[in-house]
Design an enzyme around this catalytic site. Sequence first.
Site, PDB file in Angstrom:
ATOM      1  N   ARG A   1       0.839  -1.206   0.000  1.00 57.37           N
ATOM      2  CA  ARG A   1       0.000   0.000   0.000  1.00 57.37           C
ATOM      3  C   ARG A   1       0.878   1.262   0.000  1.00 57.37           C
ATOM      4  NH1 ARG A   1      -0.615   4.698   2.624  1.00 57.37           N
ATOM      5  NH2 ARG A   1      -0.152   3.660   4.591  1.00 57.37           N
ATOM      6  N   ASP A   2       1.479   1.591   1.138  1.00 56.22           N
ATOM      7  CA  ASP A   2       2.283   2.828   1.202  1.00 56.22           C
ATOM      8  C   ASP A   2       3.469   2.722   0.246  1.00 56.22           C
ATOM      9  OD1 ASP A   2       2.869   5.352   2.074  1.00 56.22           O
ATOM     10  OD2 ASP A   2       3.328   4.812   4.134  1.00 56.22           O
TER      11      ASP A   2
ATOM     12  N   HIS B   1       8.927   7.429   7.780  1.00 56.04           N
ATOM     13  CA  HIS B   1       9.520   7.478   6.438  1.00 56.04           C
ATOM     14  C   HIS B   1      10.994   7.838   6.620  1.00 56.04           C
ATOM     15  CE1 HIS B   1       5.942   7.028   3.789  1.00 56.04           C
ATOM     16  NE2 HIS B   1       5.341   7.237   4.937  1.00 56.04           N
TER      17      HIS B   1
ATOM     18  N   CYS C   1       4.006   9.233  -0.237  1.00 57.36           N
ATOM     19  CA  CYS C   1       2.593   9.610  -0.249  1.00 57.36           C
ATOM     20  C   CYS C   1       2.403  10.651  -1.337  1.00 57.36           C
ATOM     21  CB  CYS C   1       2.182  10.184   1.104  1.00 57.36           C
ATOM     22  SG  CYS C   1       0.523  10.892   1.088  1.00 57.36           S
TER      23      CYS C   1
ATOM     24  N   ASN D   1       9.336   4.464   2.839  1.00 61.91           N
ATOM     25  CA  ASN D   1       9.109   3.984   4.197  1.00 61.91           C
ATOM     26  C   ASN D   1      10.425   3.387   4.667  1.00 61.91           C
ATOM     27  OD1 ASN D   1       6.267   3.676   2.863  1.00 61.91           O
ATOM     28  ND2 ASN D   1       5.891   3.436   5.036  1.00 61.91           N
TER      29      ASN D   1
HETATM   30  P1  HMG Z   1     -13.490  14.078  -2.273  1.00 59.20           P
HETATM   31  O1  HMG Z   1     -13.229  14.455  -3.694  1.00 59.20           O
HETATM   32  O2  HMG Z   1     -13.694  15.175  -1.278  1.00 59.20           O
HETATM   33  O3  HMG Z   1     -14.671  13.012  -2.125  1.00 59.20           O
HETATM   34  O4  HMG Z   1     -12.304  13.170  -1.797  1.00 59.20           O
HETATM   35  P2  HMG Z   1     -16.171  12.965  -2.577  1.00 59.20           P
HETATM   36  O5  HMG Z   1     -16.893  12.209  -1.520  1.00 59.20           O
HETATM   37  O6  HMG Z   1     -16.650  14.316  -2.981  1.00 59.20           O
HETATM   38  O7  HMG Z   1     -16.094  12.027  -3.881  1.00 59.20           O
HETATM   39  C1  HMG Z   1     -15.474  12.432  -5.076  1.00 59.20           C
HETATM   40  C2  HMG Z   1     -15.450  11.244  -6.036  1.00 59.20           C
HETATM   41  O8  HMG Z   1     -14.639  10.193  -5.487  1.00 59.20           O
HETATM   42  C3  HMG Z   1     -16.801  10.614  -6.285  1.00 59.20           C
HETATM   43  O9  HMG Z   1     -16.773  10.067  -7.592  1.00 59.20           O
HETATM   44  C4  HMG Z   1     -16.854   9.477  -5.285  1.00 59.20           C
HETATM   45  O10 HMG Z   1     -17.729   8.445  -5.655  1.00 59.20           O
HETATM   46  C5  HMG Z   1     -15.410   8.996  -5.318  1.00 59.20           C
HETATM   47  P3  HMG Z   1     -17.455  10.825  -8.836  1.00 59.20           P
HETATM   48  O11 HMG Z   1     -18.882  11.012  -8.424  1.00 59.20           O
HETATM   49  O12 HMG Z   1     -16.715  12.141  -8.976  1.00 59.20           O
HETATM   50  O13 HMG Z   1     -17.219   9.879  -9.974  1.00 59.20           O
HETATM   51  N1  HMG Z   1     -15.017   8.357  -4.054  1.00 59.20           N
HETATM   52  C6  HMG Z   1     -14.515   7.120  -3.949  1.00 59.20           C
HETATM   53  N2  HMG Z   1     -14.225   6.187  -4.879  1.00 59.20           N
HETATM   54  C7  HMG Z   1     -13.725   5.019  -4.431  1.00 59.20           C
HETATM   55  N3  HMG Z   1     -13.467   4.761  -3.121  1.00 59.20           N
HETATM   56  C8  HMG Z   1     -13.732   5.671  -2.174  1.00 59.20           C
HETATM   57  C9  HMG Z   1     -14.281   6.919  -2.587  1.00 59.20           C
HETATM   58  N4  HMG Z   1     -14.644   8.022  -1.923  1.00 59.20           N
HETATM   59  C10 HMG Z   1     -15.099   8.892  -2.825  1.00 59.20           C
HETATM   60  N5  HMG Z   1     -13.483   5.418  -0.881  1.00 59.20           N
HETATM   61  C11 HMG Z   1     -11.433  11.347  -0.476  1.00 59.20           C
HETATM   62  C12 HMG Z   1     -12.237  12.647  -0.473  1.00 59.20           C
HETATM   63  C13 HMG Z   1     -11.143  11.001   0.976  1.00 59.20           C
HETATM   64  C14 HMG Z   1     -12.258  10.261  -1.118  1.00 59.20           C
HETATM   65  C15 HMG Z   1     -10.140  11.587  -1.285  1.00 59.20           C
HETATM   66  O14 HMG Z   1      -9.512  12.728  -0.790  1.00 59.20           O
HETATM   67  C16 HMG Z   1      -9.185  10.444  -1.216  1.00 59.20           C
HETATM   68  O15 HMG Z   1      -9.442   9.379  -1.733  1.00 59.20           O
HETATM   69  N6  HMG Z   1      -8.035  10.649  -0.558  1.00 59.20           N
HETATM   70  C17 HMG Z   1      -7.061   9.568  -0.353  1.00 59.20           C
HETATM   71  C18 HMG Z   1      -5.662  10.091  -0.473  1.00 59.20           C
HETATM   72  C19 HMG Z   1      -4.722   8.965  -0.177  1.00 59.20           C
HETATM   73  O16 HMG Z   1      -5.020   7.808  -0.378  1.00 59.20           O
HETATM   74  N7  HMG Z   1      -3.513   9.330   0.299  1.00 59.20           N
HETATM   75  C20 HMG Z   1      -2.507   8.339   0.617  1.00 59.20           C
HETATM   76  C21 HMG Z   1      -2.836   7.540   1.844  1.00 59.20           C
HETATM   77  S1  HMG Z   1      -2.485   8.393   3.389  1.00 59.20           S
HETATM   78  C22 HMG Z   1      -0.794   8.155   3.612  1.00 59.20           C
HETATM   79  O17 HMG Z   1      -0.115   7.657   2.744  1.00 59.20           O
HETATM   80  C23 HMG Z   1      -0.206   8.483   4.963  1.00 59.20           C
HETATM   81  C24 HMG Z   1       0.088   7.248   5.808  1.00 59.20           C
HETATM   82  O18 HMG Z   1       0.987   6.371   5.136  1.00 59.20           O
HETATM   83  C25 HMG Z   1       0.696   7.649   7.153  1.00 59.20           C
HETATM   84  C26 HMG Z   1       1.860   8.629   7.008  1.00 59.20           C
HETATM   85  O19 HMG Z   1       2.837   8.335   6.304  1.00 59.20           O
HETATM   86  O20 HMG Z   1       1.741   9.693   7.635  1.00 59.20           O
HETATM   87  C27 HMG Z   1      -1.190   6.448   6.104  1.00 59.20           C
HETATM   88 MG    MG Z   2       3.135   6.659   5.092  1.00 58.98          MG
END
Ligand code: HMG
Ligand code: MG
Length: 286
Positions: free
Chosen positions: A13-14, A207, A238, A247
């Site tokens: 994933r990450d 990281h 990310c 990571n």
């Molecule tokens: P948004 O645009 O505000 O969401 O995004 P929305 O609810 O308005 O939906 C927009 C569109 O996305 C819609 O589709 C939804 O259906 C779809 P459309 O009508 O335009 O065709 N949608 C989805 N599709 C599939 N699965 C879903 C989903 N939700 C909405 N779950 C949202 C808000 C949270 C969805 C967006 O910002 C997002 O997906 N963000 C994820 C970003 C991400 O994955 N970042 C990396 C992970 S975090 C990380 O790496 C840090 C970590 O490792 C720890 C660290 O290192 O600190 C964990």
């Molecule tokens: Mg991370």
Amino acid sequence: MSDFVTLFEMAPRDGLQNEKAMIATADKIKLVDLLSQAGLRKIETASFVSPKWVPQMADSADVMAGITRVDGVRYTALTPNMKGLEAAIDAKADEVAIFGSASEGFSQKNINCSIAESLERFASVVEAARKANIPVRGYVSCVTDCPYDGRTPPEQVARVAADLIELGCYEVSLGDTIGQGTSETVDAMLRAVTERVPAERLAGHFHDTAGRAIDNIRVSVGHGLRVFDAAVGGLGGCPYAPGAKGNVATEAVFDMLTAEGFETGLDRDAMMVAAEFARSLRGDTV
Ligand code: HMG
Ligand code: MG
């Protein structure tokens, strides 16, 4: 304090979410299967986020369907909202994770809402997961530094971590998202957080951008943490955190912990096979 340390594997994933070129679903499945063989008992396998935000994770359901599940291994998934949770339940994820931030800037860039809004959104995810009998982990990003807001006040990390525990997370993983933490800032952050949340319910997620992840894990072990997130081959980053490459490598954490007398239950040779395969998947990141 226990001499056993759990390594929570992040490579599928990450490790991969930031890769620009699409990686074949079959390769992702192979990576997870190699990790299962290495003795890892928690593998973050999928991410049910918007495919528009993170295209690399769009085949998460197919990955979950294709892996060979090993008894005792939890195959986990990120679920930012109810839509993500429903997909994770359909895919039979053993555990899910909600992910928030200690800094407002990163919260907005990563999940498109404020910290307060995210906690509201997470409450329904945790409630529905509880009804489905699925454990929920929480992440707090930017625990020392944020690419948008600068230095993060330790009290802010403590507050969000405590809020996630209050919501019902069994554990909170503290993310040094851009790998800028130092022994001093990690120590100060952990002092504040452990006043609100016991070390047994905390994990470290470092990281290795600046090459300090191993030092920061040592500091965290000193505070009583016994769970660390890591990715074989040092894969990772990310997409919404510029500079969040890498990571900390699972094998490097294993070697350090083993030298210090800790048990991890991992098979180093099998882990190195997984690490080599993981590195072969790495191309240019976003
Ligand atoms: P948004 O645009 O505000 O969401 O995004 P929305 O609810 O308005 O939906 C927009 C569109 O996305 C819609 O589709 C939804 O259906 C779809 P459309 O009508 O335009 O065709 N949608 C989805 N599709 C599939 N699965 C879903 C989903 N939700 C909405 N779950 C949202 C808000 C949270 C969805 C967006 O910002 C997002 O997906 N963000 C994820 C970003 C991400 O994955 N970042 C990396 C992970 S975090 C990380 O790496 C840090 C970590 O490792 C720890 C660290 O290192 O600190 C964990
Ligand atoms: Mg991370």
